[in-house]
Scaffold this active site. Structure first.
Site, PDB file in Angstrom:
ATOM      1  N   LYS A  80       4.792   8.337   9.627  1.00  0.00           N
ATOM      2  CA  LYS A  80       4.454   7.606  10.849  1.00  0.00           C
ATOM      3  C   LYS A  80       5.373   7.972  12.029  1.00  0.00           C
ATOM      4  CE  LYS A  80       1.341   4.800   8.778  1.00  0.00           C
ATOM      5  NZ  LYS A  80      -0.079   4.774   9.053  1.00  0.00           N
TER       6      LYS A  80
ATOM      7  N   ASP B 267       9.511   2.581   0.149  1.00  0.00           N
ATOM      8  CA  ASP B 267       8.439   3.215   0.901  1.00  0.00           C
ATOM      9  C   ASP B 267       8.600   2.805   2.362  1.00  0.00           C
ATOM     10  OD1 ASP B 267       6.159   4.136   2.088  1.00  0.00           O
ATOM     11  OD2 ASP B 267       4.761   3.165   0.710  1.00  0.00           O
TER      12      ASP B 267
ATOM     13  N   TYR C 168       0.856  -1.190   0.000  1.00  0.00           N
ATOM     14  CA  TYR C 168       0.000   0.000   0.000  1.00  0.00           C
ATOM     15  C   TYR C 168       0.888   1.234   0.000  1.00  0.00           C
ATOM     16  CZ  TYR C 168      -3.470   3.442   1.428  1.00  0.00           C
ATOM     17  OH  TYR C 168      -4.285   4.543   1.484  1.00  0.00           O
TER      18      TYR C 168
END
Length: 423
Positions: A259, A231, A139
């Site tokens: 994050k 990523d 994702y």
């Protein structure tokens, strides 16, 4: 009626499906959070939960870390948004570059989706090519070219509605952990602008790279002059201070971070080689802009987070790895004791259980796991005061705030919830 149920009924009247992100929904209705501290969150009805969702991995230091919060409070007193550069942005970029030497230059953005979107645009602008290779179950944000056989809340949806075929045709989706297929596709296609990957797949449950998968990917992309994008929105600062690229000893051409970068505040970053990053406007022709990028609140939070993680890195990462191994060992033992077919994947401070008898190494094997059993596990844990992400296709995360007593209660709760699955 509980407060959460009432709030959800009201939410559905003004918010699509009652939630502002699909991953937050679970049946019959999600609980609504009132506050959080350390390793715990409390809902509007006063129930306390030990939190292993941790903002989907963002809260590495735990909720309301005192150093991060005090730094933000100081900034609130002098300004929240300027729309002009600050020295804080420079300081943060230097800190990121020290942790991630492959990120020679860095641009701050707001979300992971913005970061990966910019990374892909940079790869295309730099190479003057069109096609991007991604992997099933990875994702990379909710933007058009990446919502093709993606993970997280979109797992199981081949392609989102609202995406024109013109976007899809330039996205090549391959099987994670299948290097031979990647090599064949690259050899047969001279229009590859970049390869993007979660070095550890965290949005299809938790799936680890096979031996040499990432290293071979790095070798062929370097040989063919194709930018490799890591990523690390989730793995950055979580797997180690230098992320997955430090742990696996691989330098990508472009990296995205988010994050744990700010321990819960809204900020992300994209960075890479000088010659690639210099393509960004205003000096280059790859356009990217954002009003709130580098805002002083989030930037202060990120600086405080990185200083805290760096100063404690010899304590944080060994502690989290030890706790995670203990927890997953206990989960395996309980599932085995009750005769439940299972796989437990774990690395660093991340873990997930799959209800299947086959190893989970990619999107296909993850989809074979019994989702109904997982939902029963989630509900059982919630009743025991343990909060994990409600979807099989997410990951469990520990934070530095989790205590040994938290772990002991969690082990007992998993044992209880797994026993209910057997019956």
């Amino acid at each position: 009626m509980s407060k959460s149920k009432s709030l959800f009924e009201n939410a559905k009247r003004v918010i699509p499906s009652g939630v502002n992100s699909p991953v937050r929904f679970f049946k019959p209705y999600p609980f609504f959070v009132k506050k959080a501290k350390g390793s715990k969150i409390w809902d509007e009805d006063g129930n306390q939960y030990i939190d292993y969702c941790t903002g989907y991995g963002a809260m590495l230091l735990g909720h309301r870390n005192s150093k991060v919060i005090s730094s933000v409070v100081r900034q609130l007193k002098i300004g929240t948004m300027y729309g002009a550069p600050t020295d804080l942005e420079v300081e943060l970029a230097i800190l990121i570059r020290r942790a991630y030497p492959s990120m020679q230059k860095i641009r701050l953005v707001n979300t992971g989706s913005e970061a990966t979107m910019t990374a892909i645009r940079l790869a295309r602008g730099f190479t003057k090519k069109k096609k991007i290779i991604k992997f099933e179950g990875c994702y990379h944000g909710a933007h058009e070219s990446m919502l093709v056989r993606a993970g997280s809340g979109s797992a199981g949806i081949p392609v989102s509605d609202g995406i024109p075929d013109d976007f899809i045709k330039n996205t090549i989706v391959l099987e994670y952990n299948n290097y031979e297929k990647l090599e064949n596709v690259i050899k047969k296609n001279d229009d590859i602008a970049g390869v993007i990957v979660e070095p550890v797949l965290c949005n299809m449950g938790l799936i680890l790279p096979n031996n040499d998968f990432l290293m071979n990917m790095r070798k062929i992309t370097r040989r063919e002059g194709i930018p490799l994008i890591f990523d690390e929105i989730i793995t950055g600062f979580r797997m180690s201070y230098g992320g997955a690229q430090e742990k696996f000893g691989i330098k990508p051409d472009i990296t995205t971070l988010g994050k744990s970068l700010s321990n819960g505040f809204v900020i992300s970053a994209v960075g890479g080689k000088n010659e690639i990053m210099e393509q960004l406007s205003p000096n280059g022709n790859v356009y990217e802009a954002s009003t709130f990028a580098g805002n002083p609140i989030s930037t202060r939070a990120a600086i405080a987070s990185l200083h805290t993680m760096y100063s404690l890195k010899n304590k944080i990462y060994p502690k989290l790895a030890k706790q995670c191994l203990s927890l997953t060992k206990s989960i395996r033992e309980s599932a085995t004791k009750y005769g439940i077919e299972h796989q437990v994947n774990t690395i660093s401070s991340m873990f997930q259980i799959f209800f299947t008898d086959k190893p989970v190494t990619d999107y296909t094997s993850s989809k074979l796991a019994d989702g109904k059993k997982f939902h029963k596990l989630f509900s059982g844990l919630l009743n025991e005061g343990i909060f994990i992400a409600p979807s099989q296709f997410e990951t469990g995360f520990l934070s530095y705030a989790h205590t040994d007593s938290d772990l002991e209660k969690t082990m007992h709760s998993y044992d209880y919830a797994l026993r209910q699955i057997r019956t």
